[in-house]
Design a protein around this motif. Structure first.
Motif, PDB file in Angstrom:
ATOM      1  N   GLY A   4     -14.501  -0.090 -41.351  1.00  0.00           N
ATOM      2  CA  GLY A   4     -15.900   0.236 -41.117  1.00  0.00           C
ATOM      3  C   GLY A   4     -16.031   1.377 -40.139  1.00  0.00           C
ATOM      4  N   ARG A   5     -17.280   1.790 -39.914  1.00  0.00           N
ATOM      5  CA  ARG A   5     -17.570   2.852 -38.953  1.00  0.00           C
ATOM      6  C   ARG A   5     -18.801   2.475 -38.137  1.00  0.00           C
ATOM      7  NH1 ARG A   5     -14.711   7.306 -38.964  1.00  0.00           N
ATOM      8  NH2 ARG A   5     -13.347   7.739 -40.746  1.00  0.00           N
ATOM      9  N   VAL A   6     -18.779   2.854 -36.880  1.00  0.00           N
ATOM     10  CA  VAL A   6     -19.902   2.575 -35.994  1.00  0.00           C
ATOM     11  C   VAL A   6     -21.084   3.444 -36.415  1.00  0.00           C
ATOM     12  CG1 VAL A   6     -20.744   2.648 -33.617  1.00  0.00           C
ATOM     13  CG2 VAL A   6     -18.373   1.987 -34.086  1.00  0.00           C
ATOM     14  N   THR A   7     -22.214   2.814 -36.716  1.00  0.00           N
ATOM     15  CA  THR A   7     -23.402   3.555 -37.151  1.00  0.00           C
ATOM     16  C   THR A   7     -24.562   3.416 -36.170  1.00  0.00           C
ATOM     17  OG1 THR A   7     -24.123   1.636 -38.473  1.00  0.00           O
ATOM     18  CG2 THR A   7     -22.818   3.338 -39.597  1.00  0.00           C
ATOM     19  N   PHE A   8     -24.460   2.481 -35.242  1.00  0.00           N
ATOM     20  CA  PHE A   8     -25.567   2.297 -34.292  1.00  0.00           C
ATOM     21  C   PHE A   8     -25.018   1.774 -32.971  1.00  0.00           C
ATOM     22  CE2 PHE A   8     -28.507  -0.755 -32.301  1.00  0.00           C
ATOM     23  CZ  PHE A   8     -29.543   0.103 -31.964  1.00  0.00           C
ATOM     24  N   GLU A  37     -11.425  -1.370 -37.405  1.00  0.00           N
ATOM     25  CA  GLU A  37     -10.733  -2.306 -38.294  1.00  0.00           C
ATOM     26  C   GLU A  37     -11.490  -3.623 -38.292  1.00  0.00           C
ATOM     27  OE1 GLU A  37      -6.606  -4.852 -38.197  1.00  0.00           O
ATOM     28  OE2 GLU A  37      -6.505  -2.748 -37.585  1.00  0.00           O
ATOM     29  N   ILE A  38     -11.715  -4.168 -39.481  1.00  0.00           N
ATOM     30  CA  ILE A  38     -12.501  -5.401 -39.607  1.00  0.00           C
ATOM     31  C   ILE A  38     -11.616  -6.506 -40.167  1.00  0.00           C
ATOM     32  CG2 ILE A  38     -14.550  -6.459 -40.603  1.00  0.00           C
ATOM     33  CD1 ILE A  38     -15.151  -4.195 -38.663  1.00  0.00           C
ATOM     34  N   VAL A  78     -20.938  -0.439 -40.126  1.00  0.00           N
ATOM     35  CA  VAL A  78     -21.067  -0.537 -41.584  1.00  0.00           C
ATOM     36  C   VAL A  78     -19.685  -0.736 -42.184  1.00  0.00           C
ATOM     37  CG1 VAL A  78     -21.668   0.697 -43.693  1.00  0.00           C
ATOM     38  CG2 VAL A  78     -23.190   0.776 -41.738  1.00  0.00           C
ATOM     39  N   VAL A  79     -19.547  -1.806 -42.973  1.00  0.00           N
ATOM     40  CA  VAL A  79     -18.256  -2.211 -43.529  1.00  0.00           C
ATOM     41  C   VAL A  79     -18.286  -2.066 -45.046  1.00  0.00           C
ATOM     42  CG1 VAL A  79     -16.558  -4.068 -43.664  1.00  0.00           C
ATOM     43  CG2 VAL A  79     -18.018  -3.855 -41.637  1.00  0.00           C
ATOM     44  N   THR A  80     -17.266  -1.449 -45.602  1.00  0.00           N
ATOM     45  CA  THR A  80     -17.149  -1.336 -47.058  1.00  0.00           C
ATOM     46  C   THR A  80     -16.499  -2.597 -47.605  1.00  0.00           C
ATOM     47  OG1 THR A  80     -16.932   1.070 -46.893  1.00  0.00           O
ATOM     48  CG2 THR A  80     -16.218   0.031 -48.952  1.00  0.00           C
TER      49      THR A  80
END
Length: 354
Positions: free
Chosen positions: A235-239, A222-223, A255-257
């Protein structure tokens, strides 16, 4: 002579200052020792009760938004800028023509390459016809065929350069900067535009070792943004960094939409809220209860019957902020000593400071 006297005076003053500091530190140490050793020689300590508590792994960290895609367009050919089709702030799609470089010289080079290729084709045809009648050798035919192939490659190269006269966007985004004007002469490598895609952003944050242990690629996050407190972002953890940085923290990228209005901008601050499933209750003690460090797996417990400190070997688990999970070695209701351990041995008499 005067200089020597000055040096002697400076040295004497420095020695006096050092002596004053040492004497002052000695007095403070004596006061501390007297405080610790009060009450019939018993060591003054602080304690905490051993309790079974619910574990909350949720945590929040702050970071900075960065553009998911950011490109600096550079000129590939020399020439004069004849047209610019966008301005700063313009939204562009992939393939949109941003500007055009004057292609007069490129046209000439392309036409020359085309003429050379056509001549090479005619020569090849003549050599192949003559070869059938014995007028030329196989080697001459092969050389004509090689010349034709080289001319074709040069034509393709010039055609590509001519196509590159139209500067096209390779991403969907916004023109953040325009570095050229109509009439400007550019050379290969000249910066033309800076394009930024903010439909998605990367929130870069740092987490500690106990937090990174609970994260994995693909976790939903949650952002929140202090600038837009009413808007919700996900968002989702990408790294997840495989190595800690110099501060012993691990860089993470989420990465956040963005919303339909693209409210979030690169460079803004954001907060990532990491939430985890409810955990089973566990025995927790303050981190300061461990002798030396958590890795020692040793604590002092308070023997209330005799008011003494007793060493106890334990098995530590997860580090949760200022608390540590104890897997084995302690029971609910026992009391651990959280300060003063440096002055303790097994069986030392203690007095508890409230």
């Amino acid at each position: 002579m005067k200089r020597v006297i000055i040096i002697i005076v400076v040295v004497v003053v420095a020695i006096g200052a050092i002596a004053y500091v040492l004497n002052n530190n000695k007095k403070k140490a004596e006061e501390t020792t007297a405080f610790i050793a009060k009450g019939s020689g018993a060591v003054a300590v602080k304690t905490a009760s051993v309790e079974r508590k619910e574990i909350n792994l949720d945590f929040t960290v702050n970071g900075t938004f960065a553009a998911n895609q950011e490109l600096n367009f550079m000129a590939e050919n020399s020439g004069r800028v004849s047209k610019i089709y966008v301005e700063e702030g313009s939204r562009v799609s992939k393939g949109t023509v941003l500007a055009r470089i004057d292609a007069e010289i490129l046209n000439t080079d392309r036409e020359t390459a085309e003429a050379t290729y056509q001549n090479a084709l005619k020569d090849l045809q003549r050599y192949e016809s003559s070869f059938k009648t014995g007028g030329v050798t196989q080697q001459q035919v092969d050389q004509a065929r090689l010349n034709t192939q080289n001319a074709k490659l040069r034509l393709q190269s010039q055609q590509r350069k001519l196509n590159d006269a139209n500067i096209r966007s390779s991403i969907n985004g916004i023109v953040n900067k325009k570095m050229i004007e109509v009439g400007a002469v550019v050379a290969p490598g000249t910066q033309l535009f800076e394009l930024v895609d903010v439909s998605k952003l990367k929130l870069k944050v740092n987490v500690n070792e106990s937090q990174v242990a609970n994260l994995k690629i693909g976790d939903a996050v949650e952002i929140q943004s202090s600038v837009f407190p009413q808007d919700k972002f996900s968002g989702r953890v990408t790294f997840i960094a495989a190595k800690a940085d110099e501060t012993l923290n691990f860089p993470i990228e989420v990465v956040v939409t963005n919303n339909v209005k693209n409210s979030l901008k690169a460079g803004m601050y954001g907060t990532a809220v990491f939430k985890f499933p409810k955990q089973a209750p566990a025995i927790l003690v303050p981190r300061t209860a461990f002798v030396g460090s958590v890795s020692s797996n040793e604590v002092y417990i308070l023997d209330k019957a005799n008011n003494t400190a007793q060493t106890r070997k334990v098995v530590s688990g997860r580090i949760l902020g200022e608390s540590v999970e104890v897997v084995d070695g302690l029971k609910e209701g026992e009391t651990v000593i959280t300060s003063g351990q440096i002055n303790l041995n097994n069986g030392t008499a203690v007095t508890v400071i409230k």
